[in-house]
Design a protein around this motif. Structure first.
Motif, PDB file in Angstrom:
ATOM      1  N   ARG A  48     -54.971   7.499-122.603  1.00  0.00           N
ATOM      2  CA  ARG A  48     -55.777   7.964-123.749  1.00  0.00           C
ATOM      3  C   ARG A  48     -54.956   7.916-125.036  1.00  0.00           C
ATOM      4  O   ARG A  48     -55.444   7.477-126.083  1.00  0.00           O
ATOM      5  N   PHE A  49     -53.729   8.380-124.942  1.00  0.00           N
ATOM      6  CA  PHE A  49     -52.831   8.335-126.106  1.00  0.00           C
ATOM      7  C   PHE A  49     -52.661   6.890-126.585  1.00  0.00           C
ATOM      8  O   PHE A  49     -52.810   6.582-127.767  1.00  0.00           O
ATOM      9  N   GLN A  50     -52.372   5.988-125.669  1.00  0.00           N
ATOM     10  CA  GLN A  50     -52.168   4.586-126.017  1.00  0.00           C
ATOM     11  C   GLN A  50     -53.442   3.980-126.619  1.00  0.00           C
ATOM     12  O   GLN A  50     -53.388   3.247-127.608  1.00  0.00           O
ATOM     13  N   TYR A  51     -54.571   4.271-126.001  1.00  0.00           N
ATOM     14  CA  TYR A  51     -55.831   3.719-126.496  1.00  0.00           C
ATOM     15  C   TYR A  51     -56.107   4.189-127.923  1.00  0.00           C
ATOM     16  O   TYR A  51     -56.486   3.394-128.786  1.00  0.00           O
ATOM     17  N   ARG A 172     -42.873   1.022-149.715  1.00  0.00           N
ATOM     18  CA  ARG A 172     -44.166   1.374-149.115  1.00  0.00           C
ATOM     19  C   ARG A 172     -44.195   1.008-147.630  1.00  0.00           C
ATOM     20  O   ARG A 172     -44.789   1.730-146.827  1.00  0.00           O
ATOM     21  N   VAL A 173     -43.556  -0.104-147.264  1.00  0.00           N
ATOM     22  CA  VAL A 173     -43.462  -0.475-145.848  1.00  0.00           C
ATOM     23  C   VAL A 173     -42.731   0.633-145.087  1.00  0.00           C
ATOM     24  O   VAL A 173     -43.172   1.076-144.022  1.00  0.00           O
ATOM     25  N   GLU A 174     -41.619   1.087-145.634  1.00  0.00           N
ATOM     26  CA  GLU A 174     -40.832   2.131-144.987  1.00  0.00           C
ATOM     27  C   GLU A 174     -41.624   3.431-144.871  1.00  0.00           C
ATOM     28  O   GLU A 174     -41.607   4.084-143.819  1.00  0.00           O
ATOM     29  N   SER A 175     -42.340   3.802-145.924  1.00  0.00           N
ATOM     30  CA  SER A 175     -43.160   5.021-145.874  1.00  0.00           C
ATOM     31  C   SER A 175     -44.262   4.897-144.827  1.00  0.00           C
ATOM     32  O   SER A 175     -44.565   5.856-144.119  1.00  0.00           O
ATOM     33  N   ALA A 176     -44.845   3.713-144.734  1.00  0.00           N
ATOM     34  CA  ALA A 176     -45.912   3.495-143.758  1.00  0.00           C
ATOM     35  C   ALA A 176     -45.376   3.567-142.333  1.00  0.00           C
ATOM     36  O   ALA A 176     -46.046   4.108-141.447  1.00  0.00           O
ATOM     37  N   ALA A 177     -44.182   3.037-142.101  1.00  0.00           N
ATOM     38  CA  ALA A 177     -43.590   3.130-140.763  1.00  0.00           C
ATOM     39  C   ALA A 177     -43.364   4.593-140.394  1.00  0.00           C
ATOM     40  O   ALA A 177     -43.648   5.007-139.261  1.00  0.00           O
ATOM     41  N   THR A 178     -42.891   5.378-141.346  1.00  0.00           N
ATOM     42  CA  THR A 178     -42.691   6.808-141.104  1.00  0.00           C
ATOM     43  C   THR A 178     -44.030   7.482-140.801  1.00  0.00           C
ATOM     44  O   THR A 178     -44.138   8.286-139.871  1.00  0.00           O
ATOM     45  N   ALA A 179     -45.064   7.129-141.565  1.00  0.00           N
ATOM     46  CA  ALA A 179     -46.397   7.694-141.325  1.00  0.00           C
ATOM     47  C   ALA A 179     -46.917   7.294-139.953  1.00  0.00           C
ATOM     48  O   ALA A 179     -47.556   8.099-139.256  1.00  0.00           O
ATOM     49  N   ALA A 180     -46.651   6.073-139.539  1.00  0.00           N
ATOM     50  CA  ALA A 180     -47.096   5.608-138.225  1.00  0.00           C
ATOM     51  C   ALA A 180     -46.411   6.406-137.116  1.00  0.00           C
ATOM     52  O   ALA A 180     -47.065   6.829-136.156  1.00  0.00           O
ATOM     53  N   PHE A 181     -45.115   6.609-137.238  1.00  0.00           N
ATOM     54  CA  PHE A 181     -44.413   7.411-136.234  1.00  0.00           C
ATOM     55  C   PHE A 181     -44.947   8.842-136.217  1.00  0.00           C
ATOM     56  O   PHE A 181     -45.107   9.440-135.149  1.00  0.00           O
ATOM     57  N   ASP A 182     -45.238   9.401-137.391  1.00  0.00           N
ATOM     58  CA  ASP A 182     -45.813  10.747-137.460  1.00  0.00           C
ATOM     59  C   ASP A 182     -47.156  10.797-136.732  1.00  0.00           C
ATOM     60  O   ASP A 182     -47.458  11.753-136.017  1.00  0.00           O
ATOM     61  N   HIS A 183     -47.953   9.749-136.920  1.00  0.00           N
ATOM     62  CA  HIS A 183     -49.259   9.680-136.250  1.00  0.00           C
ATOM     63  C   HIS A 183     -49.077   9.604-134.731  1.00  0.00           C
ATOM     64  O   HIS A 183     -49.806  10.277-133.990  1.00  0.00           O
ATOM     65  N   VAL A 184     -48.127   8.818-134.285  1.00  0.00           N
ATOM     66  CA  VAL A 184     -47.859   8.706-132.845  1.00  0.00           C
ATOM     67  C   VAL A 184     -47.452  10.079-132.290  1.00  0.00           C
ATOM     68  O   VAL A 184     -47.938  10.502-131.236  1.00  0.00           O
ATOM     69  N   GLU A 185     -46.589  10.776-133.005  1.00  0.00           N
ATOM     70  CA  GLU A 185     -46.181  12.120-132.568  1.00  0.00           C
ATOM     71  C   GLU A 185     -47.381  13.051-132.455  1.00  0.00           C
ATOM     72  O   GLU A 185     -47.493  13.832-131.505  1.00  0.00           O
ATOM     73  N   LYS A 186     -48.268  12.970-133.431  1.00  0.00           N
ATOM     74  CA  LYS A 186     -49.473  13.801-133.429  1.00  0.00           C
ATOM     75  C   LYS A 186     -50.330  13.490-132.201  1.00  0.00           C
ATOM     76  O   LYS A 186     -50.816  14.401-131.524  1.00  0.00           O
ATOM     77  N   LEU A 187     -50.517  12.212-131.893  1.00  0.00           N
ATOM     78  CA  LEU A 187     -51.310  11.831-130.725  1.00  0.00           C
ATOM     79  C   LEU A 187     -50.678  12.330-129.432  1.00  0.00           C
ATOM     80  O   LEU A 187     -51.384  12.793-128.530  1.00  0.00           O
ATOM     81  N   ILE A 188     -49.364  12.231-129.338  1.00  0.00           N
ATOM     82  CA  ILE A 188     -48.663  12.733-128.147  1.00  0.00           C
ATOM     83  C   ILE A 188     -48.946  14.221-127.985  1.00  0.00           C
ATOM     84  O   ILE A 188     -49.281  14.701-126.894  1.00  0.00           O
TER      85      ILE A 188
END
Length: 193
Positions: A48-51, A172-188
């Motif tokens: 579910r997390f991956q999906y 902006r690329v770097e900020s987006a990567a950080t935001a993506a990792f934050d989103h992954v943490e939230k999903l976990i």
């Protein structure tokens, strides 16, 4: 005699790795702490997390503006494999919205994170085997590329590094990567709470 040495600027991929290393470690630790291969039920939460993550970024893999920048981008999507994993296990797909279209710098940051996760999937695929899952049943989305994970990743990072961006866009690329990792943490946190 004067010696002039040029200091080479690290590639975009290397800069992203450096900027996101702490977040990457938190995500890795979060996944492993969740023990997604301890039982079938835990693995289902992992699916579910991956999906939810891959559904969130699917618009990026289909973005026509990104295709010439990142060759074979559309073929890199793992959403269809995840959907098949759900079907293999007789599971209903969770509610998950497609993410918004992003401008190129933000898209590159998110794709860096999601594509990078395929490198760690080699370990996860070995763990899935212990539950009876493989790249042909239940863990298709963890399968490596036929050419090998390393080469597949290097092709992606070479294309990522070749995209011409301004320094402001690189930030902006770097900020987006950080935001993506934050989103992954939230999903976990949501799936394994």
């Amino acid at each position: 005699m004067t010696i002039h040495a040029e200091i080479e600027t690290p590639s975009r991929a290397k800069r992203l790795k450096a900027v996101s290393s702490a977040a990457h470690e938190r995500v890795d630790n979060g996944v492993m702490a969740a023990a997604p291969f301890a039982s079938r039920q835990a693995y289902e939460r992992f699916l579910r997390f991956q999906y939810r993550l891959h559904r969130r970024v699917e618009t990026l893999y289909a973005d026509a503006a990104l295709q010439p920048l990142l060759p074979d981008l559309a073929a890199r999507s793992r959403l269809a494999a995840l959907e098949q994993d759900f079907a293999d296990l007789g599971l209903v797909l969770p509610q998950a919205d497609l993410g918004p279209a992003l401008e190129t710098p933000e898209a590159l940051g998110w794709l860096y994170v999601v594509e990078g996760s395929n490198m760690g999937a080699a370990f996860l695929a070995k763990e899935a085997v212990k539950l009876g899952f493989s790249d042909e049943f239940g863990a298709r989305h963890l399968a490596g590329h036929p050419d090998g994970r390393g080469l597949h990743w290097r092709r992606f990072t070479a294309a990522l590094d070749a995209v011409e961006l301004t320094p402001a866009e690189d930030a902006r690329v770097e900020s987006a990567a950080t935001a993506a990792f934050d989103h992954v943490e939230k999903l976990i946190g949501e799936e394994f709470a």
